[in-house]
Write a protein that holds these residues in place. Structure first.
Motif, PDB file in Angstrom:
ATOM      1  N   UNK A 272       0.758  -1.100   0.056  1.00  0.00           N
ATOM      2  CA  UNK A 272       0.010   0.048   0.055  1.00  0.00           C
ATOM      3  C   UNK A 272       0.958   1.302  -0.095  1.00  0.00           C
ATOM      4  N   UNK A 273       0.205   2.461  -0.376  1.00  0.00           N
ATOM      5  CA  UNK A 273       0.931   3.632  -0.389  1.00  0.00           C
ATOM      6  C   UNK A 273       2.271   3.849  -1.115  1.00  0.00           C
ATOM      7  N   UNK A 274       2.014   3.312  -2.388  1.00  0.00           N
ATOM      8  CA  UNK A 274       3.321   3.170  -3.209  1.00  0.00           C
ATOM      9  C   UNK A 274       2.980   4.656  -4.177  1.00  0.00           C
ATOM     10  N   UNK A 275       4.311   5.316  -4.359  1.00  0.00           N
ATOM     11  CA  UNK A 275       4.337   6.275  -5.011  1.00  0.00           C
ATOM     12  C   UNK A 275       3.870   6.133  -6.531  1.00  0.00           C
ATOM     13  N   UNK A 276       2.938   6.803  -7.030  1.00  0.00           N
ATOM     14  CA  UNK A 276       2.536   6.828  -8.607  1.00  0.00           C
ATOM     15  C   UNK A 276       3.938   6.484  -9.384  1.00  0.00           C
ATOM     16  N   UNK A 277       3.744   5.957 -10.587  1.00  0.00           N
ATOM     17  CA  UNK A 277       4.676   5.991 -11.580  1.00  0.00           C
ATOM     18  C   UNK A 277       4.951   7.375 -11.960  1.00  0.00           C
ATOM     19  N   UNK A 278       6.259   7.804 -12.141  1.00  0.00           N
ATOM     20  CA  UNK A 278       6.426   9.063 -12.628  1.00  0.00           C
ATOM     21  C   UNK A 278       6.437   9.272 -14.170  1.00  0.00           C
ATOM     22  N   UNK A 279       6.013  10.552 -14.475  1.00  0.00           N
ATOM     23  CA  UNK A 279       5.881  10.869 -15.917  1.00  0.00           C
ATOM     24  C   UNK A 279       7.503  10.704 -16.574  1.00  0.00           C
ATOM     25  N   UNK A 280       7.460   9.773 -17.637  1.00  0.00           N
ATOM     26  CA  UNK A 280       9.064   9.714 -18.144  1.00  0.00           C
ATOM     27  C   UNK A 280       9.637  11.273 -18.772  1.00  0.00           C
ATOM     28  N   UNK A 281      10.667  11.640 -18.614  1.00  0.00           N
ATOM     29  CA  UNK A 281      11.229  12.837 -19.014  1.00  0.00           C
ATOM     30  C   UNK A 281      10.729  14.214 -18.291  1.00  0.00           C
ATOM     31  N   UNK A 282       9.839  13.930 -17.293  1.00  0.00           N
ATOM     32  CA  UNK A 282       9.632  15.097 -16.468  1.00  0.00           C
ATOM     33  C   UNK A 282      10.380  15.420 -15.286  1.00  0.00           C
ATOM     34  N   UNK A 283      10.724  16.456 -14.866  1.00  0.00           N
ATOM     35  CA  UNK A 283      11.767  16.756 -13.641  1.00  0.00           C
ATOM     36  C   UNK A 283      10.966  16.161 -12.445  1.00  0.00           C
ATOM     37  N   UNK A 284      11.789  15.925 -11.529  1.00  0.00           N
ATOM     38  CA  UNK A 284      11.160  15.178 -10.263  1.00  0.00           C
ATOM     39  C   UNK A 284      11.941  16.088  -9.154  1.00  0.00           C
ATOM     40  N   UNK A 285      11.367  16.381  -7.920  1.00  0.00           N
ATOM     41  CA  UNK A 285      11.909  16.886  -6.741  1.00  0.00           C
ATOM     42  C   UNK A 285      12.631  16.046  -6.078  1.00  0.00           C
TER      43      UNK A 285
END
Length: 336
Positions: A272-285
């Motif tokens: 539970x409470x997994x971080x959603x898949x990030x958008x490829x190519x988008x900058x991440x904090x």
């Protein structure tokens, strides 16, 4: 009832079911705060949506099931959605009820002059370690026996892992203990009958009519029946809920091993409470990037140590899923 088939409405066949195990009896457990109550409620509602008459039973002293469902619940089933009922069992109240029932049986079998001391010993037993678990398991066996005739599926939202493991290990211990009590009761009854005959007194009631012996044998038989259900992988599955953190994973690994030793089948692991898949190519904090990297390490360990069972994922939501509608929208998927 507890059948593998329920009456399925036409729309149920078109609905994509959640990938939880589908068994007549499901247990949801895990460390406190990982979302097991939410997952148990979501599973019960999903089973009901498939056409099964489903009962959700909370044995967690925290009693958060009513809060999650936004419903008034007691110790008898209340309807919370179409084909879905829920109830909350209070372990302390069950212990009090069980002690009262024991006293009633004793009053019908023990000499009046001994009742005061016997009651005192029973009251001492009420506060002894394991008393609440024993009484709760007694209620659990009755739910399987009585409510099993009414519902196709029973979903148990259990207490945090340690308490649940003690509860589920009781059948082996209690069956042996009760068996010893039955032997001693029969021996005492036979000796009493012998002395009555020697003294020429009226015959004592036959052992078949002994209320204490009958209660012990009835409880032993219920515990044996519950044990057969718990150990049957076609009828029962235990679902562990955890979050991708070190302590919940470690606790789940120990719990899975403990259930295996007790012959109770594990059906799935829910992360539970997994971080959603990030958008490829988008900058991440940077903070999220670090969390995602640590999460990947934890997922690798889950795959390594718990991957023999189906592993399901639930992404972190932007708000708490509270109420029947929100619980019905929880996205649960199989890990790739």
């Amino acid at each position: 009832m507890l059948s593998d088939e329920g009456s399925r409405p036409p729309d149920a066949a078109r609905r994509t079911p959640l990938p939880f195990p589908d068994r007549p009896v499901l247990f949801f457990g895990g460390k406190g705060g990982v979302g097991k109550t939410t997952m148990a409620a979501a599973a019960a509602l999903d089973l009901a949506a498939r056409g099964h008459r489903t009962l959700l039973v909370s044995t967690d002293p925290a009693h958060s099931t009513a809060d999650v469902l936004q419903a008034e619940l007691g110790d008898r089933p209340s309807r919370v959605a179409e084909r879905c009922w829920a109830m909350e069992v209070d372990p302390e109240r069950e212990a009090d009820r069980y002690i009262d029932a024991v006293k009633e049986r004793i009053a019908s079998a023990a000499p009046p002059r001994l009742l005061g001391e016997v009651y005192r010993q029973v009251d001492i037993a009420r506060v002894s370690p394991g008393a609440a678990e024993s009484a709760l398991f007694d209620r659990f066996t009755r739910i399987l026996e009585e409510e099993g005739e009414e519902y196709d599926r029973i979903v148990f939202d259990t207490a945090p892992t340690g308490q649940t493991l003690r509860l589920l290990s009781l059948p082996e211990l209690m069956t042996t203990w009760i068996g010893g009590l039955i032997k001693r009761r029969r021996k005492v009854g036979a000796l009493a009958q012998m002395w009555k005959n020697v003294a020429g007194s009226e015959a004592t009631p036959a052992l078949d009519n002994d209320p204490l012996l009958g209660a012990l044998e009835e409880r032993r038989d219920r515990f044996r029946a519950a044990r057969r259900i718990l150990a049957d992988p076609a009828r029962t599955a235990f679902v562990f809920v955890l979050i991708p953190e070190r302590l919940p994973i470690w606790e789940t690994e120990k719990a899975v091993a403990a259930l295996s030793r007790n012959g109770i089948p594990v059906g799935a692991i829910v992360v539970n409470q997994l971080l959603p898949e990030r958008d490829a190519g988008a900058p991440e904090d940077p903070f999220l990037a670090a969390r995602r990297e640590r999460q990947a390490d934890h997922l690798a360990r889950i795959s390594d140590t718990l991957g023999d069972w189906p592993v399901l994922r639930v992404d972190l939501q932007d708000s708490d899923p509270v109420g029947v509608d929100a619980l019905g929208r929880i996205p649960v998927s199989k890990m790739s």
